[in-house]
Design a protein around this motif. Structure first.
Motif, PDB file in Angstrom:
ATOM      1  N   ALA A  70    -100.207  90.186 -20.357  1.00  0.00           N
ATOM      2  CA  ALA A  70    -100.941  90.696 -19.190  1.00  0.00           C
ATOM      3  C   ALA A  70    -100.015  91.039 -18.033  1.00  0.00           C
ATOM      4  N   LEU A  71     -98.798  90.483 -18.044  1.00  0.00           N
ATOM      5  CA  LEU A  71     -97.839  90.811 -16.987  1.00  0.00           C
ATOM      6  C   LEU A  71     -97.373  92.258 -17.065  1.00  0.00           C
ATOM      7  N   ALA A  72     -97.764  92.951 -18.129  1.00  0.00           N
ATOM      8  CA  ALA A  72     -97.417  94.370 -18.250  1.00  0.00           C
ATOM      9  C   ALA A  72     -98.189  95.232 -17.248  1.00  0.00           C
ATOM     10  N   ILE A  73     -99.254  94.712 -16.667  1.00  0.00           N
ATOM     11  CA  ILE A  73    -100.060  95.496 -15.716  1.00  0.00           C
ATOM     12  C   ILE A  73     -99.246  95.901 -14.492  1.00  0.00           C
ATOM     13  N   PRO A  74     -98.601  94.953 -13.776  1.00  0.00           N
ATOM     14  CA  PRO A  74     -97.768  95.399 -12.642  1.00  0.00           C
ATOM     15  C   PRO A  74     -96.592  96.246 -13.102  1.00  0.00           C
ATOM     16  N   LEU A  75     -96.146  96.006 -14.318  1.00  0.00           N
ATOM     17  CA  LEU A  75     -95.059  96.800 -14.882  1.00  0.00           C
ATOM     18  C   LEU A  75     -95.470  98.265 -14.975  1.00  0.00           C
ATOM     19  N   PHE A  76     -96.676  98.506 -15.453  1.00  0.00           N
ATOM     20  CA  PHE A  76     -97.191  99.870 -15.586  1.00  0.00           C
ATOM     21  C   PHE A  76     -97.367 100.524 -14.218  1.00  0.00           C
ATOM     22  N   MET A  77     -97.813  99.735 -13.243  1.00  0.00           N
ATOM     23  CA  MET A  77     -98.066 100.272 -11.904  1.00  0.00           C
ATOM     24  C   MET A  77     -96.776 100.766 -11.228  1.00  0.00           C
ATOM     25  N   ALA A  78     -95.648 100.175 -11.606  1.00  0.00           N
ATOM     26  CA  ALA A  78     -94.376 100.572 -10.976  1.00  0.00           C
ATOM     27  C   ALA A  78     -93.462 101.285 -11.958  1.00  0.00           C
ATOM     28  N   LEU A  79     -94.044 101.921 -12.946  1.00  0.00           N
ATOM     29  CA  LEU A  79     -93.268 102.545 -14.015  1.00  0.00           C
ATOM     30  C   LEU A  79     -92.308 103.614 -13.494  1.00  0.00           C
ATOM     31  N   HIS A  80     -92.721 104.358 -12.489  1.00  0.00           N
ATOM     32  CA  HIS A  80     -91.875 105.433 -11.956  1.00  0.00           C
ATOM     33  C   HIS A  80     -90.603 104.873 -11.319  1.00  0.00           C
ATOM     34  N   LEU A  81     -90.702 103.696 -10.686  1.00  0.00           N
ATOM     35  CA  LEU A  81     -89.525 103.069 -10.086  1.00  0.00           C
ATOM     36  C   LEU A  81     -88.612 102.477 -11.154  1.00  0.00           C
ATOM     37  N   ILE A  82     -89.239 101.886 -12.162  1.00  0.00           N
ATOM     38  CA  ILE A  82     -88.479 101.228 -13.231  1.00  0.00           C
ATOM     39  C   ILE A  82     -87.653 102.239 -14.013  1.00  0.00           C
ATOM     40  N   ARG A  83     -88.208 103.423 -14.236  1.00  0.00           N
ATOM     41  CA  ARG A  83     -87.472 104.464 -14.961  1.00  0.00           C
ATOM     42  C   ARG A  83     -86.182 104.836 -14.238  1.00  0.00           C
ATOM     43  N   GLN A  84     -86.235 104.848 -12.927  1.00  0.00           N
ATOM     44  CA  GLN A  84     -85.070 105.221 -12.138  1.00  0.00           C
ATOM     45  C   GLN A  84     -83.950 104.187 -12.242  1.00  0.00           C
ATOM     46  N   LYS A  85     -84.308 102.927 -12.466  1.00  0.00           N
ATOM     47  CA  LYS A  85     -83.315 101.845 -12.442  1.00  0.00           C
ATOM     48  C   LYS A  85     -83.254 101.083 -13.752  1.00  0.00           C
ATOM     49  N   LEU A  86     -83.655 101.733 -14.843  1.00  0.00           N
ATOM     50  CA  LEU A  86     -83.695 101.052 -16.132  1.00  0.00           C
ATOM     51  C   LEU A  86     -82.311 100.573 -16.571  1.00  0.00           C
ATOM     52  N   GLY A  87     -81.285 101.377 -16.333  1.00  0.00           N
ATOM     53  CA  GLY A  87     -79.931 100.992 -16.724  1.00  0.00           C
ATOM     54  C   GLY A  87     -79.478  99.722 -16.019  1.00  0.00           C
ATOM     55  N   ILE A  88     -79.752  99.635 -14.717  1.00  0.00           N
ATOM     56  CA  ILE A  88     -79.378  98.449 -13.931  1.00  0.00           C
ATOM     57  C   ILE A  88     -80.145  97.227 -14.431  1.00  0.00           C
ATOM     58  N   ILE A  89     -81.416  97.422 -14.745  1.00  0.00           N
ATOM     59  CA  ILE A  89     -82.232  96.310 -15.232  1.00  0.00           C
ATOM     60  C   ILE A  89     -81.696  95.787 -16.555  1.00  0.00           C
ATOM     61  N   LEU A  90     -81.405  96.688 -17.477  1.00  0.00           N
ATOM     62  CA  LEU A  90     -80.899  96.274 -18.793  1.00  0.00           C
ATOM     63  C   LEU A  90     -79.556  95.560 -18.667  1.00  0.00           C
ATOM     64  N   LEU A  91     -78.669  96.092 -17.829  1.00  0.00           N
ATOM     65  CA  LEU A  91     -77.365  95.470 -17.638  1.00  0.00           C
ATOM     66  C   LEU A  91     -77.505  94.082 -17.002  1.00  0.00           C
ATOM     67  N   SER A  92     -78.395  93.963 -16.024  1.00  0.00           N
ATOM     68  CA  SER A  92     -78.614  92.673 -15.361  1.00  0.00           C
ATOM     69  C   SER A  92     -79.134  91.630 -16.346  1.00  0.00           C
ATOM     70  N   CYS A  93     -80.071  92.034 -17.188  1.00  0.00           N
ATOM     71  CA  CYS A  93     -80.640  91.106 -18.173  1.00  0.00           C
ATOM     72  C   CYS A  93     -79.602  90.707 -19.212  1.00  0.00           C
ATOM     73  N   LEU A  94     -78.775  91.673 -19.625  1.00  0.00           N
ATOM     74  CA  LEU A  94     -77.712  91.370 -20.592  1.00  0.00           C
ATOM     75  C   LEU A  94     -76.723  90.370 -19.996  1.00  0.00           C
ATOM     76  N   LEU A  95     -76.354  90.571 -18.741  1.00  0.00           N
ATOM     77  CA  LEU A  95     -75.457  89.635 -18.068  1.00  0.00           C
ATOM     78  C   LEU A  95     -76.088  88.251 -17.941  1.00  0.00           C
ATOM     79  N   ALA A  96     -77.380  88.209 -17.639  1.00  0.00           N
ATOM     80  CA  ALA A  96     -78.079  86.929 -17.503  1.00  0.00           C
ATOM     81  C   ALA A  96     -78.045  86.146 -18.807  1.00  0.00           C
ATOM     82  N   VAL A  97     -78.270  86.825 -19.916  1.00  0.00           N
ATOM     83  CA  VAL A  97     -78.247  86.170 -21.231  1.00  0.00           C
ATOM     84  C   VAL A  97     -76.837  85.693 -21.564  1.00  0.00           C
ATOM     85  N   CYS A  98     -75.838  86.509 -21.290  1.00  0.00           N
ATOM     86  CA  CYS A  98     -74.444  86.129 -21.565  1.00  0.00           C
ATOM     87  C   CYS A  98     -74.022  84.935 -20.705  1.00  0.00           C
TER      88      CYS A  98
END
Length: 227
Positions: A70-98
């Motif tokens: 259900a947390l995908a709902i706010p995700l969908f609402m801000a989809l246009h912003l997320i697309r712009q920063k998807l690379g930063i998000i993926l890199l941040s998450c990868l660093l967090a896991v490492c």
């Protein structure tokens, strides 16, 4: 007998705790924390059968997974912003896991943690359903993993945003990613409580999902290669 009252008792304690938190929104009065403490105290004082409690509240456990979806709902609402920063998000998450893997398997052993304990703590910042499975695959202590996941979520949901602001992190997107990477669903749910934090919640939702996927794929791989 306890099987039949376990679910209503849990719900009553939680909603009473929520009312208390609404009246006094102090960090140590977080509804989840108060509910856990009260239920543990009741089990110890009344010598209740935990297996009956677990069976009686199974429906709540099963609702955990759709609640995360259900947390995908706010995700969908801000989809246009997320697309712009998807690379930063993926890199941040990868660093967090490492970073999580490095701390668990290279820093904790320095202070005396054995391999099983390190495996149990390596996935403490992802949602419970995935964390316990990854921990089990690594030979970790599942109950310890679950407890630390809850602790990480509570810490992030109560003081995470305040801490980030204190150290100068005030960008909404950065705050959301940090909360999602470190405090999974509990931290994200806290952001969702306020209307003005929906953008942060969207980035937090995506971060917790990506971190869970990266953790499930990469941590067992790193573990098998290094150990």
């Amino acid at each position: 007998m306890f099987f039949y009252i376990a679910l209503p008792l849990t719900l009553i304690i939680f909603f009473l705790s929520k009312r208390l938190y609404d009246f006094k929104p102090w960090a140590f009065l977080h509804p989840f924390l108060v509910s856990v403490v009260v239920l543990i105290a009741l089990h110890l004082l009344l010598n209740l059968d935990f297996s009956q409690y677990q069976s009686g509240t199974l429906v709540l456990t099963k609702l955990l997974e759709p609640a995360v979806v259900a947390l995908a709902i706010p995700l969908f609402m801000a989809l246009h912003l997320i697309r712009q920063k998807l690379g930063i998000i993926l890199l941040s998450c990868l660093l967090a896991v490492c970073i999580s893997f490095t701390i668990a398997f290279f820093i904790l052993p320095i202070i005396g943690a054995d391999l099983q304990t390190s495996a149990s703590l390596s996935v403490q910042s992802i949602t419970t359903a995935i964390a316990v499975e990854v921990s089990h695959s690594l030979g970790g202590i599942v109950s310890l993993t679950a407890a630390m996941v809850v602790f990480a979520g509570l810490l992030g949901s109560t003081v995470g945003k305040v801490f980030l602001h204190k150290v100068g992190v005030k960008d909404k997107h950065a705050v959301g990613i940090a909360i999602g990477c470190a405090s999974h669903a509990l931290g994200t749910a806290k952001l969702l409580e306020a209307e003005e934090h929906q953008e942060e919640a969207a980035f937090s939702s995506l971060a917790l999902i990506v971190c869970a996927i990266f953790s499930a794929l990469l941590i067992p791989l790193f573990y098998s290669l290094l150990f």
